[in-house]
Design a protein around this motif. Structure first.
Motif, PDB file in Angstrom:
ATOM      1  N   ARG A   1       0.832  -1.206   0.000  1.00  0.00           N
ATOM      2  CA  ARG A   1       0.000   0.000   0.000  1.00  0.00           C
ATOM      3  C   ARG A   1       0.865   1.254   0.000  1.00  0.00           C
ATOM      4  O   ARG A   1       0.616   2.209  -0.745  1.00  0.00           O
ATOM      5  CB  ARG A   1      -0.896   0.041   1.242  1.00  0.00           C
ATOM      6  CG  ARG A   1      -2.058  -0.893   1.208  1.00  0.00           C
ATOM      7  CD  ARG A   1      -3.079  -0.633   2.285  1.00  0.00           C
ATOM      8  NE  ARG A   1      -2.569  -0.088   3.532  1.00  0.00           N
ATOM      9  CZ  ARG A   1      -3.241  -0.127   4.679  1.00  0.00           C
ATOM     10  NH1 ARG A   1      -4.438  -0.696   4.719  1.00  0.00           N
ATOM     11  NH2 ARG A   1      -2.745   0.394   5.780  1.00  0.00           N
ATOM     12  N   GLY A   2       1.888   1.262   0.850  1.00  0.00           N
ATOM     13  CA  GLY A   2       2.771   2.417   0.932  1.00  0.00           C
ATOM     14  C   GLY A   2       3.508   2.683  -0.372  1.00  0.00           C
ATOM     15  O   GLY A   2       3.637   3.831  -0.799  1.00  0.00           O
TER      16      GLY A   2
ATOM     17  N   LEU B   1      -2.669   3.722 -10.275  1.00  0.00           N
ATOM     18  CA  LEU B   1      -1.957   3.179  -9.117  1.00  0.00           C
ATOM     19  C   LEU B   1      -2.750   3.347  -7.819  1.00  0.00           C
ATOM     20  O   LEU B   1      -2.749   2.447  -6.970  1.00  0.00           O
ATOM     21  CB  LEU B   1      -0.587   3.852  -8.979  1.00  0.00           C
ATOM     22  CG  LEU B   1       0.421   3.570 -10.098  1.00  0.00           C
ATOM     23  CD1 LEU B   1       1.747   4.269  -9.813  1.00  0.00           C
ATOM     24  CD2 LEU B   1       0.651   2.063 -10.278  1.00  0.00           C
ATOM     25  N   SER B   2      -3.429   4.473  -7.651  1.00  0.00           N
ATOM     26  CA  SER B   2      -4.220   4.663  -6.432  1.00  0.00           C
ATOM     27  C   SER B   2      -5.433   3.741  -6.415  1.00  0.00           C
ATOM     28  O   SER B   2      -5.835   3.245  -5.351  1.00  0.00           O
ATOM     29  CB  SER B   2      -4.661   6.127  -6.289  1.00  0.00           C
ATOM     30  OG  SER B   2      -5.384   6.567  -7.421  1.00  0.00           O
ATOM     31  N   ALA B   3      -6.007   3.472  -7.594  1.00  0.00           N
ATOM     32  CA  ALA B   3      -7.131   2.525  -7.667  1.00  0.00           C
ATOM     33  C   ALA B   3      -6.664   1.112  -7.313  1.00  0.00           C
ATOM     34  O   ALA B   3      -7.363   0.379  -6.595  1.00  0.00           O
ATOM     35  CB  ALA B   3      -7.742   2.545  -9.070  1.00  0.00           C
ATOM     36  N   ILE B   4      -5.476   0.727  -7.782  1.00  0.00           N
ATOM     37  CA  ILE B   4      -4.918  -0.586  -7.441  1.00  0.00           C
ATOM     38  C   ILE B   4      -4.700  -0.684  -5.930  1.00  0.00           C
ATOM     39  O   ILE B   4      -5.020  -1.699  -5.298  1.00  0.00           O
ATOM     40  CB  ILE B   4      -3.591  -0.830  -8.198  1.00  0.00           C
ATOM     41  CG1 ILE B   4      -3.861  -1.001  -9.693  1.00  0.00           C
ATOM     42  CG2 ILE B   4      -2.880  -2.074  -7.654  1.00  0.00           C
ATOM     43  CD1 ILE B   4      -2.603  -1.027 -10.542  1.00  0.00           C
ATOM     44  N   ALA B   5      -4.159   0.389  -5.328  1.00  0.00           N
ATOM     45  CA  ALA B   5      -3.922   0.393  -3.880  1.00  0.00           C
ATOM     46  C   ALA B   5      -5.230   0.219  -3.107  1.00  0.00           C
ATOM     47  O   ALA B   5      -5.291  -0.545  -2.130  1.00  0.00           O
ATOM     48  CB  ALA B   5      -3.240   1.707  -3.462  1.00  0.00           C
ATOM     49  N   LEU B   6      -6.266   0.906  -3.537  1.00  0.00           N
ATOM     50  CA  LEU B   6      -7.563   0.810  -2.856  1.00  0.00           C
ATOM     51  C   LEU B   6      -8.162  -0.590  -3.010  1.00  0.00           C
ATOM     52  O   LEU B   6      -8.697  -1.157  -2.042  1.00  0.00           O
ATOM     53  CB  LEU B   6      -8.520   1.863  -3.413  1.00  0.00           C
ATOM     54  CG  LEU B   6      -9.901   1.954  -2.758  1.00  0.00           C
ATOM     55  CD1 LEU B   6      -9.783   2.242  -1.270  1.00  0.00           C
ATOM     56  CD2 LEU B   6     -10.740   3.039  -3.438  1.00  0.00           C
ATOM     57  N   ILE B   7      -8.055  -1.168  -4.193  1.00  0.00           N
ATOM     58  CA  ILE B   7      -8.598  -2.518  -4.434  1.00  0.00           C
ATOM     59  C   ILE B   7      -7.860  -3.547  -3.578  1.00  0.00           C
ATOM     60  O   ILE B   7      -8.483  -4.404  -2.932  1.00  0.00           O
ATOM     61  CB  ILE B   7      -8.500  -2.876  -5.939  1.00  0.00           C
ATOM     62  CG1 ILE B   7      -9.477  -2.021  -6.748  1.00  0.00           C
ATOM     63  CG2 ILE B   7      -8.790  -4.362  -6.154  1.00  0.00           C
ATOM     64  CD1 ILE B   7      -9.243  -2.076  -8.251  1.00  0.00           C
ATOM     65  N   ILE B   8      -6.525  -3.472  -3.563  1.00  0.00           N
ATOM     66  CA  ILE B   8      -5.737  -4.396  -2.739  1.00  0.00           C
ATOM     67  C   ILE B   8      -6.116  -4.258  -1.273  1.00  0.00           C
ATOM     68  O   ILE B   8      -6.279  -5.246  -0.545  1.00  0.00           O
ATOM     69  CB  ILE B   8      -4.228  -4.141  -2.938  1.00  0.00           C
ATOM     70  CG1 ILE B   8      -3.799  -4.599  -4.329  1.00  0.00           C
ATOM     71  CG2 ILE B   8      -3.400  -4.864  -1.867  1.00  0.00           C
ATOM     72  CD1 ILE B   8      -2.376  -4.224  -4.685  1.00  0.00           C
TER      73      ILE B   8
END
Length: 395
Positions: free
Chosen positions: A221-222, A376-383
């Motif tokens: 996430r970071g 990239l922020s959407a991937i972080a939120l999904i993960i």
């Protein structure tokens, strides 16, 4: 193997020394970002080429964290910091005197590798703080770190516009000499817990990655968040020059807007002691995604960019504090190594964000940079959402 040692109290003076040192040392990593255009002009190179200065600074930071920060579990931390300051000053002077862009890229790497003192101080604060105050104390120091990151751009943009980009690094070297004295006289020494060898210490990093799923997820996430953050700040100066014909001083001034987000993130550190970290992170990751949508529609709007910067910094920095509250609740005897794994991931993500944005800028410009941030922020939120059970599982 670890041993029980007496630890000093985290007094207000100690906390303020840690916070001030953290903010001023971490600033070394970001002075170059508003100055990239000026550096490119000095050495007659492209924006993509000079972007490597920022990228290698972040890679250097990751390398320094990987090989130096774990040592704080096995050597005296104050002594390690005092030695490290000498390398920081040397790297700043090398940057100021760089005769060509290749030496500038090398000095950026060395400056990043040396400027790891914040990553010794944050685990030290977590070690000294009472458990029920840990999020609050980390949040306080992180506010100093984040304000240092953001206002460093404001300072370097002003200095660069009025005195030239080299002057900033001479000034930074003088600041570091003052910080050496502050640490020497006011910071308590903390005895190490780890009694093994450096080789076994480094091997234990692999074990920690394998054994701690929360650490793996917080690190991912970071990394994604900081990739977004770095993509924006690396290319902002190029966009302002192209769309508004503004220079380093205006690019740096955006750090003032980001500072509001950093202050809000510090307040969220207190919330992390009282509310569910997963829910808080869901909110903060959503802010990051929203900020890049704002940026996409603000290529010709200073007001829109300012709003986006505030929202982005709230999202990135509050997620960072939430991640740290999670990882520092894991193995108390391995906090420096845990922080190393997290922060190496964090800055590798930042370097990749800088690299992608610098490359995409030459072809797709601001729209491409915003697309990177949104994806990239959407991937972080999904993960984050699909790992709910792991992150909420109590240990």
């Amino acid at each position: 193997m670890s041993v029980a040692t007496h630890k000093p109290e985290l007094t207000n003076i100690t906390l303020w020394v840690m916070t001030l040192t953290t903010g001023l040392v971490v600033a070394n990593l970001y002075y170059n970002q508003p100055l990239l255009n000026d550096m490119a002009t000095t050495f007659y190179v492209s924006n993509g080429k000079v972007g490597q200065v920022s990228m290698l600074t972040q890679i250097g930071y990751a390398v320094g964290m990987l090989f130096v920060v774990p040592m704080a579990d096995m050597v005296k931390r104050k002594r390690l910091m005092l030695i490290d300051f000498a390398f920081i000053v040397a790297a700043l002077l090398l940057t100021a005197m760089a005769p060509n862009v290749y030496m500038l890229i090398l000095s950026g790497f060395l400056l990043g590798a040396a400027s790891i003192i914040p990553q010794l101080l944050v685990p030290m604060a977590a070690h000294l703080a009472k458990p029920d105050e840990r999020g609050n104390k980390i949040g306080f120091i992180m506010s100093g770190l984040l304000i240092g990151i953001l206002l460093s751009r404001t300072l370097s943009g002003f200095v660069g516009a009025h005195f030239g980009w080299r002057a900033m690094f001479y000034i930074a070297a003088a600041i570091m000499l003052l910080m050496w004295a502050l640490i020497y006289f006011l910071l308590p020494e903390v005895e190490p817990d780890y009694k093994g060898t450096y080789r076994s210490l480094m091997k234990s990093l692999v074990r920690l990655v394998k054994d701690e799923p929360k650490l793996r997820l917080a690190s991912l996430r970071g990394a994604l968040c900081f990739a977004c953050f770095s993509a924006f700040w690396t290319t902002l100066v190029f966009m302002l020059k192209q769309n508004f014909n503004q220079g380093s001083d205006v690019a740096g001034a955006f750090g003032l807007a980001g500072a509001f987000g950093a202050i809000a993130a510090g307040l969220m550190g207190r919330l992390s002691d009282k509310m569910d970290a997963f829910k808080l992170s869901t909110f903060t990751l959503s802010l990051l995604l929203i900020s890049f949508v704002i940026f996409l529609f603000s290529a010709h709007s200073i007001a829109g960019l300012i709003i986006g910067v505030i929202v982005m910094d709230m999202g990135v920095q509050a997620t960072h504090i939430s991640n740290q509250a999670i990882i520092f609740s894991l193995d108390a005897s391995a906090r420096n190594r845990i922080n190393t794994i997290y922060m190496v991931s964090y800055f590798v993500g930042g370097a990749l964000g800088t690299f992608m944005a610098s490359r995409i800028w030459d072809t797709y410009q601001w729209t491409g940079v915003c697309a990177i941030g949104i994806i990239l922020s959407a991937i972080a939120l999904i993960i984050h959402l699909i790992t709910r059970k792991t992150m909420q599982h109590s240990i």
